[in-house]
Enzyme design. Structure first.
Site, PDB file in Angstrom:
ATOM      1  N   CYS A 205       0.835  -1.205   0.000  1.00 41.84           N
ATOM      2  CA  CYS A 205       0.000   0.000   0.000  1.00 41.84           C
ATOM      3  C   CYS A 205       0.868   1.253   0.000  1.00 41.84           C
ATOM      4  O   CYS A 205       0.553   2.235  -0.687  1.00 41.84           O
ATOM      5  CB  CYS A 205      -0.945  -0.004   1.194  1.00 41.84           C
ATOM      6  SG  CYS A 205      -0.135  -0.152   2.815  1.00 41.84           S
TER       7      CYS A 205
ATOM      8  N   ARG B 148       3.990   2.885  13.496  1.00 40.97           N
ATOM      9  CA  ARG B 148       2.579   2.532  13.658  1.00 40.97           C
ATOM     10  C   ARG B 148       1.938   3.503  14.652  1.00 40.97           C
ATOM     11  O   ARG B 148       2.495   3.779  15.720  1.00 40.97           O
ATOM     12  CB  ARG B 148       2.432   1.096  14.160  1.00 40.97           C
ATOM     13  CG  ARG B 148       3.029   0.043  13.230  1.00 40.97           C
ATOM     14  CD  ARG B 148       2.088  -0.362  12.113  1.00 40.97           C
ATOM     15  NE  ARG B 148       2.740  -1.327  11.223  1.00 40.97           N
ATOM     16  CZ  ARG B 148       2.756  -2.639  11.422  1.00 40.97           C
ATOM     17  NH1 ARG B 148       2.153  -3.145  12.498  1.00 40.97           N
ATOM     18  NH2 ARG B 148       3.351  -3.442  10.569  1.00 40.97           N
TER      19      ARG B 148
END
Length: 356
Positions: A159, A241
Site C-alpha cells: 500500500c 505505527r
C-alpha cells in the site's frame, strides 16, 4: 463478449474482505467475479464480518450463508477452509487469477504449491521477498503496461509503495530527486496485540497497538528502488505505527536538483492528478486522517502541508487509505493482467471460453 474475469481469494482478512467489497462498490469492476474464497475461519464469522465492518461500514448489499458458501448479492461464492495452498483443488474452480491476500507467502518456493494445485496465476497482496520471487511487480498507473500476459506470479507491491511511487516519479521527472527520506505513519495492523503480549519476534510489536506510537521495520525503500531503479541508493525509509484503525500517511523529505517553491510543487501535483486519474488526488483543506477513510485513490497529496527551505530541500505530505485504496488497486491490476493474458491465449481457447 468474453466471460467475466473469474477471481478467487486466499486469505479473507482485512484486504481479502475489502477486495470483495470493492468489486461490488466500484462500477468499473463489473467485468470481474469472485467465485471462490479459501479462509480457515468458520463460515458464519466470514458472513458476519463481510456484512458488518467497523472501519468501512455495512456492506451495501446482501451477504448470507448458502450451504457451504456465501451468497453475495444473489451470486454464490464457494468457500473452503484449508490451511495449506495445495489443499484446495483450484483447478476445478476454473479461475483466472487467485488473489493471495493472506500475506503468508512471499517466496517462489512458497507460492509454487498454488500453481501446482491448479491456479493459473497468482496476484500477491504484498511484495515478493525479492524481485526474483515473482515474475513482475506492478504499481498501477506506473508500469502495468509492462505485463506480457505470460506471467504466473505477480505482486501488487504494498500500500505504501502504491502511494509513493506516482509522487516520486513525477517529482523526479520534473525536478530530479537527489535524495528522499520517507516516514510512513501507518495505522495499526493484525501483527500487533491490543494489550502487551507475546505476539511477535520484534519486541516493539509485543506492545499494545492502541496505547503507543511504535516504530517498526519497513522495506519501502527497497520497494521504491524496484519500481524506480534510477533512484537506487537515494532512498531511505522508516515506519511508525500509530493507534488508529485505518488511513495512513507518508511524510516525504526530498533534496531536489534545483530549488523549487511550494507553489511549483503543488502545481505539479495538481497537474499529475489528470495523468493518474482515479489514482492520485490533491487537496489543500485542513484535513484529519479520518477524512480519507474508504477513499479509493492510491494517494492524496495534502497541499496545505507542502514546504520548501532552499537548496532544493522540499517536504510533502501524502495521505492514503491503506486498506481500501490498495484493495481497489488489486482489482485494477487483475484487470490489466487479464487484458494481456487474454491477448496471448490461443484463438480456439479464447473462443471456447466465450459466451453469448
Amino acid at each position: 463478449m468474453s466471460r467475466p474475469l473469474r477471481l478467487a481469494i486466499n486469505g479473507y482478512g482485512r484486504i481479502g474482505r475489502c477486495v470483495l467489497r470493492a468489486l461490488y462498490e466500484s462500477p468499473h469492476n463489473s467485468g470481474c467475479q469472485i467465485v471462490a474464497i479459501n479462509e480457515p475461519a468458520d463460515l458464519a464469522t466470514m458472513a458476519y464480518l463481510s456484512q458488518f465492518d467497523s472501519t468501512h461500514g455495512v456492506f451495501p448489499g446482501t451477504i448470507e450463508q448458502a450451504g457451504d458458501g456465501l451468497l453475495v448479492n444473489g451470486r454464490l461464492v464457494q468457500v473452503s477452509h484449508e490451511h495449506e495452498p495445495d489443499a484446495v483443488d483450484w483447478r476445478t474452480l476454473d479461475i483466472d487469477i487467485l488473489l493471495e491476500c493472506s500475506g503468508r507467502y512471499g517466496s517462489r518456493e512458497q507460492l509454487q504449491p498454488f500453481l501446482d494445485a491448479g491456479c493459473p496465476r497468482v496476484l500477491l497482496s504484498q511484495p515478493g521477498n525479492s524481485a526474483q520471487d515473482v515474475d513482475y511487480t506492478v504499481v498501477h498507473g506506473i508500469n502495468q503496461d509492462g505485463l506480457t500476459g505470460h506471467e504466473r506470479l505477480v505482486s501488487n507491491a504494498s500500500c505504501t509503495t502504491n502511494a509513493i511511487i506516482p509522487v516520486l516519479s513525477e517529482l523526479d521527472a520534473a525536478f530530479g530527486v537527489e535524495h528522499a527520506f520517507l516516514t510512513t505513519l501507518h495505522s495499526v495492523m493484525n501483527d500487533q496485540p491490543m494489550i502487551d503480549g507475546y505476539h511477535h519476534a520484534d519486541l516493539r510489536r509485543t506492545r499494545s497497538a492502541m496505547q503507543s506510537i511504535i516504530p517498526v521495520s519497513t522495506g519501502l525503500a527497497q520497494g521504491v528502488e524496484r519500481l524506480l531503479p534510477q533512484l537506487a541508493g537515494k532512498v531511505q525509509a522508516k515506519a511508525i505505527r500509530v493507534p488508529i484503525l485505518n488511513v495512513s500517511a507518508i511524510d516525504l523529505m526530498l533534496t531536489l536538483r534545483r530549488d523549487v517553491t511550494e507553489q511549483q510543487l503543488n502545481a505539479l501535483m495538481m497537474e499529475a492528478t489528470t495523468r493518474y486519474q482515479g489514482l492520485l488526488a490533491y487537496s489543500n483543506h485542513p484535513h484529519a486522517s479520518v477524512d480519507f477513510n474508504h477513499n479509493p485513490h492510491s494517494a492524496i497529496i495534502d497541499g496545505s502541508q507542502t514546504r520548501t527551505n532552499g537548496d532544493g530541500f522540499a517536504n510533502l505530505f501524502v495521505w492514503f487509505d491503506n486498506e481500501w485504496g490498495f484493495a481497489n488497486r488489486m482489482l485494477d491490476v487483475a484487470q490489466a493482467w487479464a487484458d494481456r493474458f487474454r491477448e496471448v491465449e490461443m484463438p480456439d481457447q479464447a473462443a471456447s471460453r466465450a459466451y453469448s
